[in-house]
Design a protein around this motif. Structure first.
Motif, PDB file in Angstrom:
ATOM      1  N   ASN A 142       0.462   5.277   1.237  1.00 20.03           N
ATOM      2  CA  ASN A 142      -0.368   6.306   1.857  1.00 20.03           C
ATOM      3  C   ASN A 142      -0.040   7.599   1.125  1.00 20.03           C
ATOM      4  O   ASN A 142       0.961   8.233   1.422  1.00 20.03           O
TER       5      ASN A 142
ATOM      6  N   HIS B 250       0.837  -1.206   0.000  1.00 18.32           N
ATOM      7  CA  HIS B 250       0.000   0.000   0.000  1.00 18.32           C
ATOM      8  C   HIS B 250       0.866   1.248   0.000  1.00 18.32           C
ATOM      9  O   HIS B 250       2.029   1.217   0.405  1.00 18.32           O
TER      10      HIS B 250
ATOM     11  N   GLU C 146       4.239   7.394   7.389  1.00 18.28           N
ATOM     12  CA  GLU C 146       3.845   6.363   8.358  1.00 18.28           C
ATOM     13  C   GLU C 146       5.090   5.961   9.141  1.00 18.28           C
ATOM     14  O   GLU C 146       6.103   5.619   8.545  1.00 18.28           O
TER      15      GLU C 146
ATOM     16  N   HIS D  28       4.810   0.631  -0.059  1.00 15.96           N
ATOM     17  CA  HIS D  28       5.565  -0.323   0.755  1.00 15.96           C
ATOM     18  C   HIS D  28       4.659  -1.499   1.088  1.00 15.96           C
ATOM     19  O   HIS D  28       3.454  -1.467   0.836  1.00 15.96           O
TER      20      HIS D  28
HETATM   21 FE   LIG Z   1       1.979   0.733   6.059  1.00 13.12          FE
END
Ligand SMILES: [Fe+2]
Length: 395
Positions: A300, A298, A305, A334
């Motif tokens: 973001n 995924h 994160e 990642h």
């Molecule tokens: Fe993550």
């Protein structure tokens, strides 16, 4: 937050309140966000405003090494150096306009008093036990506790030993529990992963009536300034309201699980302006017969994160040590390390504990962070043995 009342308070606010000997108690409104945020009313033996002197400010601005970061990084918390002093020990690793985040390994209890006059503080106890002593009461702490200390709280900290490790946040906005878990009266709802019984509030101690020179180190705008007051800061006879420090242990977070992989918001524990804090805790894995417990890859797009690994074995990562931080910048995909997705299939349970912070504005990376960076992390998703990766970096 819930309403709390401790010690002696008058039946009506802002009215005459005296001791049995006929001495006035002095009221203080202690709150945040002007006069519309949560607050408490405190009653002091002495006027809490008696400044004797103000020292020269000491600059503690984090030194930025990477202002604009697009690289996934890992920082080795075990290599952050301990310091004897509580405030000196705070090594800010990541920073933006909303937050500072870092690791602290203080060895000694504080003799002075301390007040962060600008930021709420979150201290997550990775290691150590002791007592947080505040002007409205004491909280004992131990491993796994989140200590939420709202701005303006005057406190000292006592450590039982020299072995202490804190993951910390300093937030320019109030740190609160997620709104979606509270009803219109502020009560935590049935689907919340924690409830009021899991939140421990400070226990008010006997007020101290003492005159002298009392040092309060005040942190504001990246400066620490020594204030000398002539009255003891812990002279509160009673208080009530909604604004106070508290503790919550990560092991009281009840995980939300499902038949298939649940997204990170189910782990959310706290939030502030432009960030969330999540607790990853020991839990049953997904129970669909074909489920893949490891997270899907995924990116973001809208947030960085950061994960801080505090206990257990983290399933989706290879070669992670406790106290490591990983930073996955927004917009860069990642996911599980090579083999981790396959390894996760059929697993029933994880014993991992980690704190995740998602800031919605990118983090800058400090010089302190670069001192403890593992430069091989960014290519750790390659299908190659680790040694090959390290050899290539040497070239
Ligand atoms: Fe993550």
């Amino acid at each position: 937050m819930s309403y709390v009342h401790q010690g002696k308070i008058p039946p009506k606010r802002h009215t005459i309140f005296k001791s049995e000997e006929g001495n006035f108690y002095y009221e203080q409104l202690f709150g945040t966000e002007g006069f519309h945020g949560i607050s408490s009313l405190l009653y002091h033996l002495e006027r809490p405003t008696q400044i004797k002197s103000i020292g020269e400010p000491k600059d503690v601005s984090p030194k930025i090494a990477v202002a604009k970061n697009v690289t996934p990084r890992m920082f080795k918390g075990m290599n952050v150096s301990p310091e004897s002093d509580f405030l000196d020990s705070r090594k800010v690793l990541l920073v933006n306009n909303d937050l500072k985040m870092g690791l602290a390994k203080p060895q000694n209890s504080t003799e002075y008093f301390y007040k962060n006059a600008e930021c709420d503080e979150l201290l997550f106890v990775h290691e150590g036990t002791g007592i947080l002593k505040t002007f409205i009461g004491n909280l004992t702490f131990s491993k796994g506790d989140y200590l939420i200390i709202p701005r303006g709280t005057i406190y000292k900290i006592h450590f039982d030993t020299k072995e202490n490790v804190f993951f910390f946040l300093e937030s320019h906005s109030p740190i609160v529990t997620p709104k979606r878990y509270r009803n219109e009266s502020g009560q935590l709802l049935e689907h919340s992963p924690f409830c009021e019984r899991d939140i421990e509030t400070p226990i008010l101690q006997e007020p101290i009536k003492e005159k002298g020179d009392f040092l309060i180190k005040v942190k504001k705008q990246n400066q620490i300034t020594d204030f000398i007051y002539t009255t003891h800061p812990f002279d509160v006879v009673g208080w009530d309201g909604y604004f106070y420090p508290y503790k919550f242990n990560i092991k009281n977070f009840e995980p939300i699980t499902g038949r298939i992989h649940q997204p990170p918001p189910v782990h959310q524990n706290f939030e502030g302006h432009n960030f969330v804090v999540c607790s990853f805790v020991a839990r049953m894995y997904d129970y669909h017969p074909q489920s893949i417990p490891a997270p899907y890859n995924h990116s973001n797009i809208d947030s960085d994160e950061v994960l801080f690994y505090t206990e257990g074995d983290f399933m989706s990562r290879n070669h992670i040590d406790l106290m490591d931080f990983t930073l996955h910048p927004g917009g860069i995909v990642h996911g599980p390390h090579p083999g981790a997705m396959e390894r996760s299939i059929g697993k029933k349970f994880t014993d991992e504990f980690a704190v995740m912070v998602d800031p919605f504005r990118p983090f800058q990376i400090t010089e302190e962070a670069m001192k403890v960076e593992d430069p091989t992390y960014k290519i750790s998703w390659l299908d190659e043995p680790e040694n090959d990766i390290k050899d290539r970096l040497m070239e």
